[in-house]
Design a protein around this motif. Structure first.
Motif, PDB file in Angstrom:
ATOM      1  N   PHE A   1       0.815  -1.226   0.000  1.00 44.82           N
ATOM      2  CA  PHE A   1       0.000   0.000   0.000  1.00 44.82           C
ATOM      3  C   PHE A   1       0.842   1.267   0.000  1.00 44.82           C
ATOM      4  O   PHE A   1       0.560   2.216  -0.749  1.00 44.82           O
ATOM      5  CB  PHE A   1      -0.953   0.024   1.198  1.00 44.82           C
ATOM      6  CG  PHE A   1      -1.659   1.347   1.364  1.00 44.82           C
ATOM      7  CD1 PHE A   1      -2.767   1.656   0.592  1.00 44.82           C
ATOM      8  CD2 PHE A   1      -1.174   2.302   2.260  1.00 44.82           C
ATOM      9  CE1 PHE A   1      -3.395   2.888   0.717  1.00 44.82           C
ATOM     10  CE2 PHE A   1      -1.796   3.530   2.397  1.00 44.82           C
ATOM     11  CZ  PHE A   1      -2.915   3.833   1.626  1.00 44.82           C
ATOM     12  N   ALA A   2       1.873   1.332   0.852  1.00 43.29           N
ATOM     13  CA  ALA A   2       2.669   2.554   0.956  1.00 43.29           C
ATOM     14  C   ALA A   2       3.321   2.902  -0.377  1.00 43.29           C
ATOM     15  O   ALA A   2       3.384   4.078  -0.762  1.00 43.29           O
ATOM     16  CB  ALA A   2       3.720   2.408   2.049  1.00 43.29           C
ATOM     17  N   TYR A   3       3.814   1.891  -1.098  1.00 45.94           N
ATOM     18  CA  TYR A   3       4.401   2.130  -2.418  1.00 45.94           C
ATOM     19  C   TYR A   3       3.341   2.664  -3.387  1.00 45.94           C
ATOM     20  O   TYR A   3       3.586   3.602  -4.146  1.00 45.94           O
ATOM     21  CB  TYR A   3       4.997   0.846  -2.979  1.00 45.94           C
ATOM     22  CG  TYR A   3       6.220   0.342  -2.249  1.00 45.94           C
ATOM     23  CD1 TYR A   3       7.465   0.933  -2.436  1.00 45.94           C
ATOM     24  CD2 TYR A   3       6.139  -0.736  -1.375  1.00 45.94           C
ATOM     25  CE1 TYR A   3       8.597   0.468  -1.778  1.00 45.94           C
ATOM     26  CE2 TYR A   3       7.258  -1.215  -0.700  1.00 45.94           C
ATOM     27  CZ  TYR A   3       8.485  -0.608  -0.905  1.00 45.94           C
ATOM     28  OH  TYR A   3       9.596  -1.069  -0.247  1.00 45.94           O
ATOM     29  N   VAL A   4       2.171   2.039  -3.368  1.00 50.20           N
ATOM     30  CA  VAL A   4       1.088   2.447  -4.266  1.00 50.20           C
ATOM     31  C   VAL A   4       0.634   3.870  -3.950  1.00 50.20           C
ATOM     32  O   VAL A   4       0.434   4.695  -4.849  1.00 50.20           O
ATOM     33  CB  VAL A   4      -0.102   1.467  -4.149  1.00 50.20           C
ATOM     34  CG1 VAL A   4      -1.268   1.933  -5.017  1.00 50.20           C
ATOM     35  CG2 VAL A   4       0.319   0.060  -4.539  1.00 50.20           C
ATOM     36  N   TYR A   5       0.476   4.171  -2.676  1.00 46.45           N
ATOM     37  CA  TYR A   5       0.038   5.495  -2.225  1.00 46.45           C
ATOM     38  C   TYR A   5       1.027   6.566  -2.667  1.00 46.45           C
ATOM     39  O   TYR A   5       0.639   7.642  -3.136  1.00 46.45           O
ATOM     40  CB  TYR A   5      -0.086   5.477  -0.707  1.00 46.45           C
ATOM     41  CG  TYR A   5      -0.709   6.715  -0.097  1.00 46.45           C
ATOM     42  CD1 TYR A   5      -2.090   6.902  -0.104  1.00 46.45           C
ATOM     43  CD2 TYR A   5       0.082   7.684   0.515  1.00 46.45           C
ATOM     44  CE1 TYR A   5      -2.667   8.025   0.472  1.00 46.45           C
ATOM     45  CE2 TYR A   5      -0.475   8.808   1.092  1.00 46.45           C
ATOM     46  CZ  TYR A   5      -1.849   8.979   1.071  1.00 46.45           C
ATOM     47  OH  TYR A   5      -2.406  10.096   1.653  1.00 46.45           O
TER      48      TYR A   5
ATOM     49  N   ALA B   1      -3.550   8.567  -4.668  1.00 46.97           N
ATOM     50  CA  ALA B   1      -4.802   8.035  -5.232  1.00 46.97           C
ATOM     51  C   ALA B   1      -4.765   6.515  -5.221  1.00 46.97           C
ATOM     52  O   ALA B   1      -5.053   5.856  -6.229  1.00 46.97           O
ATOM     53  CB  ALA B   1      -5.020   8.558  -6.644  1.00 46.97           C
ATOM     54  N   ALA B   2      -4.418   5.949  -4.082  1.00 52.44           N
ATOM     55  CA  ALA B   2      -4.262   4.498  -3.989  1.00 52.44           C
ATOM     56  C   ALA B   2      -5.561   3.756  -4.277  1.00 52.44           C
ATOM     57  O   ALA B   2      -5.552   2.693  -4.893  1.00 52.44           O
ATOM     58  CB  ALA B   2      -3.739   4.117  -2.607  1.00 52.44           C
TER      59      ALA B   2
ATOM     60  N   SER C   1       7.926  -0.771   5.318  1.00 52.13           N
ATOM     61  CA  SER C   1       7.177  -1.008   6.565  1.00 52.13           C
ATOM     62  C   SER C   1       6.113   0.059   6.775  1.00 52.13           C
ATOM     63  O   SER C   1       5.625   0.256   7.885  1.00 52.13           O
ATOM     64  CB  SER C   1       8.139  -1.025   7.758  1.00 52.13           C
ATOM     65  OG  SER C   1       8.824   0.210   7.868  1.00 52.13           O
ATOM     66  N   GLY C   2       5.756   0.755   5.688  1.00 53.13           N
ATOM     67  CA  GLY C   2       4.866   1.906   5.776  1.00 53.13           C
ATOM     68  C   GLY C   2       3.529   1.652   6.440  1.00 53.13           C
ATOM     69  O   GLY C   2       3.074   2.435   7.276  1.00 53.13           O
TER      70      GLY C   2
ATOM     71  N   VAL D   1      -9.629   2.580   3.612  1.00 55.14           N
ATOM     72  CA  VAL D   1      -9.426   2.879   5.033  1.00 55.14           C
ATOM     73  C   VAL D   1      -7.981   3.328   5.283  1.00 55.14           C
ATOM     74  O   VAL D   1      -7.730   4.280   6.036  1.00 55.14           O
ATOM     75  CB  VAL D   1      -9.766   1.643   5.897  1.00 55.14           C
ATOM     76  CG1 VAL D   1      -9.396   1.892   7.360  1.00 55.14           C
ATOM     77  CG2 VAL D   1     -11.251   1.309   5.786  1.00 55.14           C
ATOM     78  N   LEU D   2      -7.017   2.661   4.670  1.00 53.21           N
ATOM     79  CA  LEU D   2      -5.616   3.042   4.827  1.00 53.21           C
ATOM     80  C   LEU D   2      -5.358   4.445   4.285  1.00 53.21           C
ATOM     81  O   LEU D   2      -4.569   5.215   4.855  1.00 53.21           O
ATOM     82  CB  LEU D   2      -4.715   2.033   4.117  1.00 53.21           C
ATOM     83  CG  LEU D   2      -4.521   0.689   4.821  1.00 53.21           C
ATOM     84  CD1 LEU D   2      -3.872  -0.328   3.884  1.00 53.21           C
ATOM     85  CD2 LEU D   2      -3.665   0.858   6.076  1.00 53.21           C
ATOM     86  N   SER D   3      -6.019   4.798   3.181  1.00 53.15           N
ATOM     87  CA  SER D   3      -5.867   6.145   2.621  1.00 53.15           C
ATOM     88  C   SER D   3      -6.409   7.199   3.567  1.00 53.15           C
ATOM     89  O   SER D   3      -5.838   8.296   3.694  1.00 53.15           O
ATOM     90  CB  SER D   3      -6.581   6.236   1.264  1.00 53.15           C
ATOM     91  OG  SER D   3      -5.966   5.402   0.313  1.00 53.15           O
TER      92      SER D   3
END
Length: 456
Positions: A48-52, A58-59, A277-278, A262-264
């Motif tokens: 997720f952190a890489y995508v975000y 705009a993950a 480890s984001g 939710v993470l966003s």
């Protein structure tokens, strides 16, 4: 659907009294469980952190594009697997539709995915544990998880299927626990868990969005591995393989989009110090330190213990099948006399995965890109097989299923692939070039190996 019980599975008669046949004990439910465990409901935690970061925050949109891209692919798998008499997946489908050469290259590219993805899981698990236990190096965790995965697969596919049920429950509980805890914390702070602002922002670019999608694809790939178990499915349920692929993709896609949303919401205004480890750092800072620690331990345990056994099962069966066709060393065809698993292929797969994991231990994002490159190339092959065989040669008349879906799927895959890292593209195309040279060599000196039907 009929399902094999824990007691019945081990007592079922084999296809043959000899040790040279796989046990046909898997049901539709086993296939769905295998696919979900293989793809993993918690997969977004590692990427997720890489995508975000790549997508310009705009993950959610990146994950939605990923689901759409993979739906077209899953649909093509569903259509082609009912039309091609050969067992297996991309190799058999492309070969049947387009000939031996294209089929071999398609199978070669999906082999890259199968070979590397267990290694990637070892690395992701090692990163999670190393975050909280820095004194224990990642390579130790790699060896521990690889050894466990080998042990689980050694005792047969029926045993692996029973273990998969347990691991599926663990993952679903982990995802539900994270979502519940995070949503509760957001509401307590007066924030909305699913804000529309996380879907898009003015600074988002198409290149950034597809770059993010090129990483988040990892959260969906692997559903096609279900087809590697064709020879171990009950004959009365083999027609349900295509349906199981679509069911797995839709379930995993919904769970991934929900989590990314939710993470966003949690990530608004947060600065990631270490993208690897984001998610654990984010959860620790925005939910609670204990939540971040629990999440990291759960991710490491589930990734290293739950996800890798079915992945190792897939790659070992691919190597075994290629060896039976003469495209790999013959000694890989041996099945264990008691457990009826390709034990030599399992050992070779484990050694390769460990070596790759140790090489890329510090660069999980690059390894992710290489894995995704192999999978996406193979998926293009499946789309082309549907287009050529069903759309053009057989003129099915089903323009949406056999023309529009594969064309749209290919277009999205190409758009995503163009935004991959240079390392992933260079190594991916290098693997493809080596495969082409290997094919030319086989054609010149061992043409009989190319005539064999290899289920990959």
């Amino acid at each position: 659907m009929e399902h094999i019980s824990a007691t019945d599975a081990s007592s079922l008669p084999r296809e043959s009294s000899g040790a040279g046949h796989f046990a046909k004990v898997l049901s539709f439910r086993d296939l769905v469980i295998y696919g979900i465990v293989f793809v993993a409901p918690i997969a977004p935690w590692g990427t997720f952190a890489y995508v975000y970061d790549l997508s310009g925050h705009a993950a959610v949109a990146a994950y939605v594009i990923g689901v759409v891209c993979m739906y077209f692919t899953a649909h093509s798998y569903k259509e082609i697997c009912t039309q091609v008499p050969s067992s297996g997946s991309v190799y058999a489908y492309v070969r049947h539709a387009m000939g031996v050469g294209p089929g071999f290259i398609a199978g070669w590219m999906v082999l890259l995915d199968y070979l590397l993805i267990p290694a990637l899981m070892y690395v992701i698990a090692g990163v999670a544990l190393n975050t909280f236990l820095p004194d224990i190096p990642r390579w130790i965790w790699v060896l521990v998880f690889a050894g466990f995965s080998l042990a689980v697969n050694w005792f047969g596919i029926a045993f692996t299927a029973r273990v998969n049920i347990l691991f599926l429950v663990v993952q679903l509980v982990a995802v539900a626990g994270f979502l519940g805890w995070a949503i509760f914390k957001l509401k307590a702070n007066g924030e909305f868990a699913f804000p529309a602002s996380t879907l898009w922002s003015p600074g988002v670019t198409a290149s950034g969005l597809f770059a993010g999608t090129s990483i988040c694809i990892l959260a969906f790939i692997g559903f096609d591995a279900i087809t590697t178990l064709t020879d171990e499915v009950k004959p009365c349920q083999r027609h349900l393989i295509g349906r199981s692929i679509v069911v797995v993709l839709l379930f995993i896609g919904a769970v991934a989009v929900l989590q990314s949303w939710v993470l966003s919401a949690l990530a608004k205004g947060f600065t990631f110090k270490d993208l690897a480890s984001g998610v654990y750092d984010l959860t620790g800072a925005r939910v609670s330190p204990s939540a971040g620690a629990i999440m990291a331990w759960t991710a490491a345990t589930v990734t290293g213990i739950a996800i890798t056994p079915p992945m190792l099962a897939a790659v070992s069966r691919v190597l075994c099948a290629m060896a039976e066709g003469g495209q790999m060393p013959k000694f890989l065809t041996a099945l264990h006399k008691r457990h009826q698993v390709p034990h030599r292929a399992l050992l070779v797969s484990t050694v390769l995965s460990v070596a790759i994991a140790l090489t890329f231990a510090a660069h999980p994002d690059e390894l992710t890109g290489i894995v995704n490159f192999g999978a996406l190339c193979a998926y293009i092959g499946v789309h082309l097989a549907v287009l050529v065989l069903l759309g053009f040669r057989r003129r099915s008349g089903r323009w949406f299923a056999h023309m529009l879906c594969p064309i749209a799927g290919i277009a999205i895959i190409i758009a995503v692939a163009t935004q991959m890292s240079s390392t992933a593209l260079e190594l991916g195309f290098g693997w493809m070039a080596f495969g082409i040279l290997y094919y030319i060599t086989l054609k010149a000196f061992r043409k009989s190996a190319l005539d064999a039907e290899v289920p990959i």
